[in-house]
Design a protein around this motif. Structure first.
Motif, PDB file in Angstrom:
ATOM      1  N   ASN A 273      37.655  22.798  32.745  1.00  0.00           N
ATOM      2  CA  ASN A 273      38.796  23.284  33.528  1.00  0.00           C
ATOM      3  C   ASN A 273      38.487  24.401  34.513  1.00  0.00           C
ATOM      4  O   ASN A 273      39.331  24.747  35.330  1.00  0.00           O
ATOM      5  N   PHE A 274      37.283  24.999  34.477  1.00  0.00           N
ATOM      6  CA  PHE A 274      37.056  26.167  35.335  1.00  0.00           C
ATOM      7  C   PHE A 274      37.121  25.817  36.818  1.00  0.00           C
ATOM      8  O   PHE A 274      37.559  26.628  37.633  1.00  0.00           O
ATOM      9  N   ARG A 275      36.682  24.633  37.201  1.00  0.00           N
ATOM     10  CA  ARG A 275      36.788  24.264  38.609  1.00  0.00           C
ATOM     11  C   ARG A 275      38.246  24.157  39.062  1.00  0.00           C
ATOM     12  O   ARG A 275      38.528  24.145  40.265  1.00  0.00           O
ATOM     13  N   PHE A 276      39.177  24.098  38.096  1.00  0.00           N
ATOM     14  CA  PHE A 276      40.601  24.061  38.418  1.00  0.00           C
ATOM     15  C   PHE A 276      41.240  25.453  38.411  1.00  0.00           C
ATOM     16  O   PHE A 276      42.443  25.576  38.639  1.00  0.00           O
ATOM     17  N   GLN A 277      40.461  26.477  38.143  1.00  0.00           N
ATOM     18  CA  GLN A 277      41.005  27.829  38.269  1.00  0.00           C
ATOM     19  C   GLN A 277      41.367  28.053  39.736  1.00  0.00           C
ATOM     20  O   GLN A 277      40.604  27.688  40.629  1.00  0.00           O
ATOM     21  N   PRO A 278      42.535  28.638  39.999  1.00  0.00           N
ATOM     22  CA  PRO A 278      43.045  28.642  41.380  1.00  0.00           C
ATOM     23  C   PRO A 278      42.157  29.382  42.364  1.00  0.00           C
ATOM     24  O   PRO A 278      42.129  29.044  43.548  1.00  0.00           O
ATOM     25  N   TRP A 279      41.412  30.391  41.913  1.00  0.00           N
ATOM     26  CA  TRP A 279      40.545  31.122  42.829  1.00  0.00           C
ATOM     27  C   TRP A 279      39.366  30.273  43.289  1.00  0.00           C
ATOM     28  O   TRP A 279      38.914  30.396  44.430  1.00  0.00           O
ATOM     29  N   TYR A 280      38.868  29.365  42.428  1.00  0.00           N
ATOM     30  CA  TYR A 280      37.781  28.489  42.878  1.00  0.00           C
ATOM     31  C   TYR A 280      38.293  27.412  43.831  1.00  0.00           C
ATOM     32  O   TYR A 280      37.578  27.014  44.767  1.00  0.00           O
TER      33      TYR A 280
ATOM     34  N   PRO B 288      40.217  40.981  30.789  1.00  0.00           N
ATOM     35  CA  PRO B 288      38.831  40.594  31.059  1.00  0.00           C
ATOM     36  C   PRO B 288      38.543  39.110  30.871  1.00  0.00           C
ATOM     37  O   PRO B 288      37.499  38.626  31.302  1.00  0.00           O
ATOM     38  N   ARG B 289      39.488  38.373  30.257  1.00  0.00           N
ATOM     39  CA  ARG B 289      39.292  36.939  30.074  1.00  0.00           C
ATOM     40  C   ARG B 289      39.936  36.108  31.187  1.00  0.00           C
ATOM     41  O   ARG B 289      39.851  34.874  31.158  1.00  0.00           O
ATOM     42  N   LEU B 290      40.570  36.771  32.152  1.00  0.00           N
ATOM     43  CA  LEU B 290      41.206  36.008  33.232  1.00  0.00           C
ATOM     44  C   LEU B 290      40.146  35.286  34.059  1.00  0.00           C
ATOM     45  O   LEU B 290      40.120  34.050  34.112  1.00  0.00           O
ATOM     46  N   THR B 291      39.262  36.021  34.701  1.00  0.00           N
ATOM     47  CA  THR B 291      38.163  35.416  35.459  1.00  0.00           C
ATOM     48  C   THR B 291      36.846  35.470  34.692  1.00  0.00           C
ATOM     49  O   THR B 291      35.899  34.776  35.037  1.00  0.00           O
ATOM     50  N   MET B 292      36.775  36.345  33.679  1.00  0.00           N
ATOM     51  CA  MET B 292      35.582  36.596  32.867  1.00  0.00           C
ATOM     52  C   MET B 292      34.458  37.262  33.648  1.00  0.00           C
ATOM     53  O   MET B 292      33.353  37.418  33.144  1.00  0.00           O
ATOM     54  N   GLY B 293      34.741  37.677  34.879  1.00  0.00           N
ATOM     55  CA  GLY B 293      33.714  38.352  35.652  1.00  0.00           C
ATOM     56  C   GLY B 293      34.071  38.403  37.123  1.00  0.00           C
ATOM     57  O   GLY B 293      35.242  38.294  37.498  1.00  0.00           O
ATOM     58  N   GLU B 294      33.062  38.551  37.951  1.00  0.00           N
ATOM     59  CA  GLU B 294      33.260  38.740  39.382  1.00  0.00           C
ATOM     60  C   GLU B 294      32.322  37.818  40.159  1.00  0.00           C
ATOM     61  O   GLU B 294      31.214  37.523  39.708  1.00  0.00           O
ATOM     62  N   CYS B 295      32.781  37.392  41.350  1.00  0.00           N
ATOM     63  CA  CYS B 295      32.033  36.410  42.123  1.00  0.00           C
ATOM     64  C   CYS B 295      31.909  36.854  43.576  1.00  0.00           C
ATOM     65  O   CYS B 295      32.860  37.396  44.147  1.00  0.00           O
TER      66      CYS B 295
ATOM     67  N   ASP C 246      37.624  39.358  42.383  1.00  0.00           N
ATOM     68  CA  ASP C 246      37.587  40.436  41.399  1.00  0.00           C
ATOM     69  C   ASP C 246      38.115  39.960  40.054  1.00  0.00           C
ATOM     70  O   ASP C 246      38.505  38.798  39.885  1.00  0.00           O
ATOM     71  N   GLY C 247      38.117  40.870  39.088  1.00  0.00           N
ATOM     72  CA  GLY C 247      38.508  40.518  37.731  1.00  0.00           C
ATOM     73  C   GLY C 247      39.976  40.221  37.542  1.00  0.00           C
ATOM     74  O   GLY C 247      40.381  39.741  36.484  1.00  0.00           O
ATOM     75  N   ASN C 248      40.797  40.485  38.552  1.00  0.00           N
ATOM     76  CA  ASN C 248      42.228  40.172  38.484  1.00  0.00           C
ATOM     77  C   ASN C 248      42.584  38.894  39.231  1.00  0.00           C
ATOM     78  O   ASN C 248      43.757  38.604  39.459  1.00  0.00           O
ATOM     79  N   GLY C 249      41.557  38.141  39.624  1.00  0.00           N
ATOM     80  CA  GLY C 249      41.799  36.864  40.276  1.00  0.00           C
ATOM     81  C   GLY C 249      42.136  36.965  41.749  1.00  0.00           C
ATOM     82  O   GLY C 249      42.589  35.986  42.351  1.00  0.00           O
ATOM     83  N   ILE C 250      41.925  38.131  42.357  1.00  0.00           N
ATOM     84  CA  ILE C 250      42.232  38.327  43.771  1.00  0.00           C
ATOM     85  C   ILE C 250      40.991  38.031  44.605  1.00  0.00           C
ATOM     86  O   ILE C 250      39.909  38.570  44.354  1.00  0.00           O
ATOM     87  N   LEU C 251      41.150  37.157  45.583  1.00  0.00           N
ATOM     88  CA  LEU C 251      40.061  36.767  46.475  1.00  0.00           C
ATOM     89  C   LEU C 251      40.227  37.485  47.807  1.00  0.00           C
ATOM     90  O   LEU C 251      41.296  37.438  48.422  1.00  0.00           O
TER      91      LEU C 251
ATOM     92  N   PHE D  76      43.951  35.727  48.763  1.00  0.00           N
ATOM     93  CA  PHE D  76      44.586  34.918  47.721  1.00  0.00           C
ATOM     94  C   PHE D  76      44.797  35.756  46.473  1.00  0.00           C
ATOM     95  O   PHE D  76      43.929  36.534  46.073  1.00  0.00           O
ATOM     96  N   SER D  77      45.960  35.593  45.863  1.00  0.00           N
ATOM     97  CA  SER D  77      46.256  36.171  44.559  1.00  0.00           C
ATOM     98  C   SER D  77      46.840  35.070  43.694  1.00  0.00           C
ATOM     99  O   SER D  77      47.682  34.299  44.169  1.00  0.00           O
ATOM    100  N   PRO D  78      46.414  34.938  42.449  1.00  0.00           N
ATOM    101  CA  PRO D  78      46.887  33.816  41.630  1.00  0.00           C
ATOM    102  C   PRO D  78      48.389  33.867  41.422  1.00  0.00           C
ATOM    103  O   PRO D  78      48.949  34.936  41.158  1.00  0.00           O
ATOM    104  N   PRO D  79      49.068  32.723  41.544  1.00  0.00           N
ATOM    105  CA  PRO D  79      50.519  32.694  41.355  1.00  0.00           C
ATOM    106  C   PRO D  79      50.942  33.043  39.940  1.00  0.00           C
ATOM    107  O   PRO D  79      52.070  33.475  39.701  1.00  0.00           O
ATOM    108  N   SER D  80      50.012  32.855  38.973  1.00  0.00           N
ATOM    109  CA  SER D  80      50.331  33.170  37.583  1.00  0.00           C
ATOM    110  C   SER D  80      49.096  33.724  36.897  1.00  0.00           C
ATOM    111  O   SER D  80      47.984  33.240  37.127  1.00  0.00           O
TER     112      SER D  80
END
Length: 363
Positions: A140-147, A260-267, A279-284, A298-302
């Motif tokens: 499911n990680f490729r379906f995370q909205p930030w990716y 810390p489990r939302l993105t599990m890290g930084e990209c 970032d770790g809060n899912g903000i691109l 981008f910020s995750p809708p949920s």
């Protein structure tokens, strides 16, 4: 393939779903199916039926409309679901796939790690292909909205020519003798851990973002003596055109995040025109080359559910395929490549060199 027949504008019925397994992560599966307006969740199977009922209650399900059973074969035969969602341990995967293929399933979704070995996984793929049934791996990680957002920005040329993607895994949950015991205690006894259980998500996500690598290098370590497998290390994808993808993982160290489990890290995704930063809060964010500040894109809708609600998004991806005929990702036949790359990563770590991923050659 569409289940809506000759008239794609007319829905015949909701898709009937059962999930097999009621462990920690299964709760995210159940929650996603219950929110999917194209799905009718009709059954949950687990050897511990009280645990299964507790999962349903926690997700606000109507116990009167959902069957709970300890016998997967019996519930498959009785309910004849359209989608069989396997969230049981890998040792049960092949047998459950065999049973699902004989009981009206249109699609089978199976959690990762997929089966107990590449040999078993290939057999599962063969059986599904012969039966004409779609077999999907719940990666499911490729379906995370930030990716998905990163892929859109890359495709649109936001950063120009892509040079490198780097992901730093830092969940901070791996220190001490009690590491992982509160959530997934079996992590402690896995002889292959960081790559097999966790980094496999980026084995797949890097392929989703950059395509197929030519070679891979890895260096793996065990830092916490309380566990059996590696919990720190890196792997590097090398591409023939000069691009690279780097996974740098350490489960003992944390990162800046509300969860810390939302993105599990930084990209970081680096290119000729600038850099995309997750970032770790899912903000691109995007920082153009030569500038000093980034701009949020981008910020995750949920931030509820798991990983930006990626379980729901994967499930919706599958039901959309069945109902609307949209293209399907994550078929098990394609997922076999992730398993081959995983084996190459462990080999690269053991031999201390790049391993070619081109058939018949070594570096």
């Amino acid at each position: 393939m569409s289940l809506s027949g000759k008239n794609p504008g007319k829905r015949l019925k909701k898709l009937r779903i059962i999930t097999i397994g009621a462990g920690y992560f299964s709760a995210f599966h159940v929650n996603g199916w219950l929110r999917n307006t194209d799905a009718e969740f009709v059954g949950l199977v687990d050897m511990d039926t009280e645990k299964a009922r507790a999962v349903l209650v926690a997700n606000g399900a109507d116990l009167n409309s959902i069957a709970v059973d300890s016998d997967a074969i019996e519930i498959l035969r009785r309910l004849q679901p359209d989608i069989v969602d396997i969230a049981a341990p890998p040792s049960a995967h092949l047998g459950l796939i065999r049973e699902a293929l004989q009981n009206s399933a249109t699609v089978i979704i199976c959690q990762k790690p997929f089966c107990t070995s590449p040999k078993e996984a290939r057999e599962a793929v063969r059986l599904a292909s012969e039966a004409g049934i779609k077999l999907i791996v719940h990666e499911n990680f490729r379906f995370q909205p930030w990716y998905r957002a990163i892929r859109r920005e890359m495709d649109a040329g936001r950063i120009g020519e892509v040079y490198q993607i780097t992901f730093r895994l830092r969940p901070g949950d791996g220190q001490g003798k009690d590491a992982y015991l509160s959530r997934q205690p079996y992590f402690q006894t896995m002889e292959r851990f960081l790559i097999h259980e966790t980094a496999v998500h980026w084995i797949d996500t890097f392929r989703y973002l950059l395509g197929e690598p030519d070679a891979v290098f890895a260096d793996l370590r065990r830092l916490n003596p309380a566990i059996a497998g590696e919990d720190s290390g890196l792997f590097i994808y090398r591409y023939g055109d000069g691009r690279r993808a780097v996974f740098d993982g350490n489960r003992l160290v944390d990162h800046v995040a509300e969860n810390p489990r939302l993105t599990m890290g930084e990209c970081l995704v680096e290119g000729a025109k600038g850099v995309l930063s997750l970032d770790g809060n899912g903000i691109l964010s995007f920082r153009a080359k030569g500038t000093q500040r980034g701009e949020p894109l981008f910020s995750p809708p949920s931030r509820e559910g798991f990983g930006g609600d990626c379980v729901f998004e994967l499930q919706k991806h599958v039901t959309d395929h069945l109902i609307k005929g949209t293209a399907l990702e994550n078929e098990a036949s394609a997922y076999l490549r992730n398993m081959e790359i995983e084996e190459a990563i462990y080999r690269a770590a053991g031999e201390g060199r790049f391993i070619s991923l081109t058939e018949g050659t070594d570096d």
